[in-house]
Design a protein around this motif. Structure first.
Motif, PDB file in Angstrom:
ATOM      1  N   UNK A  37       1.643  35.249 -60.959  1.00  0.00           N
ATOM      2  CA  UNK A  37       1.990  34.995 -62.467  1.00  0.00           C
ATOM      3  C   UNK A  37       0.943  34.353 -63.019  1.00  0.00           C
ATOM      4  N   UNK A  38       0.423  34.903 -64.055  1.00  0.00           N
ATOM      5  CA  UNK A  38      -0.472  34.366 -64.991  1.00  0.00           C
ATOM      6  C   UNK A  38      -0.607  35.149 -66.383  1.00  0.00           C
ATOM      7  N   UNK A  39      -1.518  34.698 -67.147  1.00  0.00           N
ATOM      8  CA  UNK A  39      -1.388  35.385 -68.536  1.00  0.00           C
ATOM      9  C   UNK A  39      -1.633  36.868 -68.562  1.00  0.00           C
ATOM     10  N   UNK A  40      -2.158  37.707 -67.605  1.00  0.00           N
ATOM     11  CA  UNK A  40      -2.452  39.024 -67.381  1.00  0.00           C
ATOM     12  C   UNK A  40      -1.289  39.570 -66.609  1.00  0.00           C
ATOM     13  N   UNK A  41      -0.820  39.166 -65.838  1.00  0.00           N
ATOM     14  CA  UNK A  41       0.408  39.822 -64.927  1.00  0.00           C
ATOM     15  C   UNK A  41       1.541  38.669 -65.144  1.00  0.00           C
ATOM     16  N   UNK A  42       2.486  39.204 -65.963  1.00  0.00           N
ATOM     17  CA  UNK A  42       3.842  38.552 -66.259  1.00  0.00           C
ATOM     18  C   UNK A  42       5.172  39.166 -65.944  1.00  0.00           C
ATOM     19  N   UNK A  43       5.084  40.034 -65.015  1.00  0.00           N
ATOM     20  CA  UNK A  43       6.125  40.813 -64.855  1.00  0.00           C
ATOM     21  C   UNK A  43       7.556  39.947 -64.266  1.00  0.00           C
ATOM     22  N   UNK A  44       7.016  38.927 -63.702  1.00  0.00           N
ATOM     23  CA  UNK A  44       8.063  37.930 -63.183  1.00  0.00           C
ATOM     24  C   UNK A  44       8.936  37.380 -64.269  1.00  0.00           C
ATOM     25  N   UNK A  45       8.827  37.660 -65.358  1.00  0.00           N
ATOM     26  CA  UNK A  45       9.392  37.132 -66.588  1.00  0.00           C
ATOM     27  C   UNK A  45      10.587  37.910 -66.865  1.00  0.00           C
ATOM     28  N   UNK A  46      10.607  39.052 -66.480  1.00  0.00           N
ATOM     29  CA  UNK A  46      11.669  40.177 -66.438  1.00  0.00           C
ATOM     30  C   UNK A  46      13.067  39.655 -65.900  1.00  0.00           C
ATOM     31  N   UNK A  47      12.926  39.363 -64.728  1.00  0.00           N
ATOM     32  CA  UNK A  47      14.012  39.213 -63.759  1.00  0.00           C
ATOM     33  C   UNK A  47      13.862  37.851 -62.983  1.00  0.00           C
ATOM     34  N   UNK A  48      12.777  37.721 -62.212  1.00  0.00           N
ATOM     35  CA  UNK A  48      12.623  36.563 -61.183  1.00  0.00           C
ATOM     36  C   UNK A  48      12.601  35.255 -61.750  1.00  0.00           C
ATOM     37  N   UNK A  49      11.729  34.903 -62.847  1.00  0.00           N
ATOM     38  CA  UNK A  49      11.681  33.813 -63.377  1.00  0.00           C
ATOM     39  C   UNK A  49      13.104  33.322 -63.992  1.00  0.00           C
ATOM     40  N   UNK A  50      13.767  34.176 -64.954  1.00  0.00           N
ATOM     41  CA  UNK A  50      14.938  33.691 -65.273  1.00  0.00           C
ATOM     42  C   UNK A  50      16.113  33.362 -64.019  1.00  0.00           C
ATOM     43  N   UNK A  51      16.035  34.085 -63.198  1.00  0.00           N
ATOM     44  CA  UNK A  51      17.002  33.828 -62.044  1.00  0.00           C
ATOM     45  C   UNK A  51      16.641  32.460 -61.534  1.00  0.00           C
ATOM     46  N   UNK A  52      15.321  32.214 -61.211  1.00  0.00           N
ATOM     47  CA  UNK A  52      14.878  31.174 -60.468  1.00  0.00           C
ATOM     48  C   UNK A  52      15.072  29.844 -61.431  1.00  0.00           C
ATOM     49  N   UNK A  53      15.046  30.047 -62.604  1.00  0.00           N
ATOM     50  CA  UNK A  53      15.337  28.565 -63.726  1.00  0.00           C
ATOM     51  C   UNK A  53      16.854  28.945 -63.688  1.00  0.00           C
ATOM     52  N   UNK A  54      17.462  29.632 -63.779  1.00  0.00           N
ATOM     53  CA  UNK A  54      19.229  29.614 -63.765  1.00  0.00           C
ATOM     54  C   UNK A  54      19.538  28.882 -62.291  1.00  0.00           C
ATOM     55  N   UNK A  55      18.826  29.297 -61.185  1.00  0.00           N
ATOM     56  CA  UNK A  55      19.353  28.515 -59.996  1.00  0.00           C
ATOM     57  C   UNK A  55      18.632  27.294 -59.316  1.00  0.00           C
ATOM     58  N   UNK A  56      17.751  26.924 -60.372  1.00  0.00           N
ATOM     59  CA  UNK A  56      17.224  25.562 -60.164  1.00  0.00           C
ATOM     60  C   UNK A  56      16.094  25.775 -59.149  1.00  0.00           C
ATOM     61  N   UNK A  57      15.488  27.175 -58.845  1.00  0.00           N
ATOM     62  CA  UNK A  57      14.310  27.256 -57.892  1.00  0.00           C
ATOM     63  C   UNK A  57      12.917  26.957 -58.829  1.00  0.00           C
ATOM     64  N   UNK A  58      12.257  26.219 -58.012  1.00  0.00           N
ATOM     65  CA  UNK A  58      11.098  26.013 -58.744  1.00  0.00           C
ATOM     66  C   UNK A  58       9.909  26.980 -58.506  1.00  0.00           C
ATOM     67  N   UNK A  59       8.921  27.444 -59.359  1.00  0.00           N
ATOM     68  CA  UNK A  59       8.013  28.277 -59.088  1.00  0.00           C
ATOM     69  C   UNK A  59       6.698  27.831 -58.732  1.00  0.00           C
ATOM     70  N   UNK A  60       6.049  28.371 -57.819  1.00  0.00           N
ATOM     71  CA  UNK A  60       4.687  27.910 -57.517  1.00  0.00           C
ATOM     72  C   UNK A  60       3.732  29.005 -57.744  1.00  0.00           C
ATOM     73  N   UNK A  61       3.247  29.380 -58.924  1.00  0.00           N
ATOM     74  CA  UNK A  61       2.618  31.040 -58.871  1.00  0.00           C
ATOM     75  C   UNK A  61       1.295  30.809 -58.215  1.00  0.00           C
ATOM     76  N   UNK A  62       0.925  31.819 -57.611  1.00  0.00           N
ATOM     77  CA  UNK A  62      -0.424  32.146 -57.060  1.00  0.00           C
ATOM     78  C   UNK A  62      -1.010  33.013 -58.277  1.00  0.00           C
TER      79      UNK A  62
ATOM     80  N   UNK B 177       4.096  23.901 -59.978  1.00  0.00           N
ATOM     81  CA  UNK B 177       2.793  23.477 -59.744  1.00  0.00           C
ATOM     82  C   UNK B 177       2.207  24.882 -59.403  1.00  0.00           C
ATOM     83  N   UNK B 178       1.054  25.337 -60.063  1.00  0.00           N
ATOM     84  CA  UNK B 178       0.506  26.284 -59.744  1.00  0.00           C
ATOM     85  C   UNK B 178      -0.677  26.430 -58.458  1.00  0.00           C
ATOM     86  N   UNK B 179      -0.608  27.528 -57.726  1.00  0.00           N
ATOM     87  CA  UNK B 179      -1.659  27.329 -56.588  1.00  0.00           C
ATOM     88  C   UNK B 179      -2.925  27.837 -56.898  1.00  0.00           C
ATOM     89  N   UNK B 180      -3.938  26.818 -57.174  1.00  0.00           N
ATOM     90  CA  UNK B 180      -5.214  26.822 -57.364  1.00  0.00           C
ATOM     91  C   UNK B 180      -5.969  26.833 -56.565  1.00  0.00           C
TER      92      UNK B 180
END
Length: 155
Positions: free
Chosen positions: A5-30, A103-106
Motif C-alpha cells: 500500500x502506497x500512493x501509487x498502489x492503492x488497490x487494498x482500499x477497495x476491500x481489504x482495508x475497509x474489512x480490516x478497519x471494520x474488524x479492528x485489524x491494524x495495517x502495517x503496509x510494506x 505503522x508502515x514498514x520502511x
C-alpha cells in the motif's frame, strides 16, 4: 495485515482495508515509499536513475512505472516543496493518515532516510493536500511479490 500500500498502489482500499478497519485489524503496509519511486527521481526510461537501485530494481519496474505513477510522484514533489520537506516525507505522512494504518514498514538504507521518516511522523496534511495527492491515481492490476516475479519472467 501486512499489505502492499502506497500512493501509487492503492488497490487494498477497495476491500481489504475497509474489512480490516471494520474488524479492528491494524495495517502495517510494506513499500509505503514505492521502493523509492515516490522520491520523484525515477526516469520513464527504465534502467536510468540516480542510484544503483533505481537502475537495477526489476521488481520496482514491474510494480510501478505506469504513466500516472509519474504524475503522482510529481504531485508529491509539489506538496513537499510547499512544506519544505522531501517527497518521501510527504508519502510517509500520507500513509500515516490513512485509515487503519498503525505503522508502515520502511526499508531505509541510509541514516538520513531514517531521520526523515521520524520527522514525517509529526507532519499533518490538509484534506486538500490529501485530495491533491490521491487525485491522479488510476487502478492498477492486482500485484504482489508473486505477480511481480511472474511479470519479470514474462519480460
Amino acid at each position: 495485515m501486512q499489505n502492499h500500500y502506497n500512493l501509487i498502489y492503492r488497490e487494498e482500499e477497495r476491500e481489504m482495508i475497509p474489512l480490516c478497519v471494520d474488524q479492528g485489524v491494524g495495517l502495517i503496509p510494506w513499500s509505503p515509499l514505492a521502493r523509492g519511486f515516490l522520491e520523484g527521481d525515477r526516469k520513464r526510461e527504465r534502467g536510468e536513475g540516480p542510484t544503483k537501485r533505481a537502475q537495477t530494481d526489476q521488481m520496482q519496474k514491474d510494480m510501478y512505472f505506469h504513466d500516472n505513477d509519474f504524475e503522482i510522484a510529481k504531485v508529491a514533489q509539489k506538496v513537499a516543496k510547499d512544506h519544505g520537506v522531501t517527497p518521501t516525507q510527504i508519502a510517509c505522512a500520507w500513509i500515516l493518515q490513512a485509515p487503519g494504518v498503525t505503522a508502515p514498514i520502511i526499508g531505509a538504507t541510509k541514516t538520513h532516510h531514517v531521520k526523515q521518516i521520524f520527522e514525517a511522523v509529526d507532519m499533518k496534511l490538509s484534506a486538500e493536500e490529501v485530495n491533491e495527492l490521491e487525485k491522479p491515481y488510476r487502478p492498477h492490476p492486482i500485484i504482489g511479490h508473486e505477480q511481480a516475479r511472474a511479470a519479470k519472467m514474462l519480460n
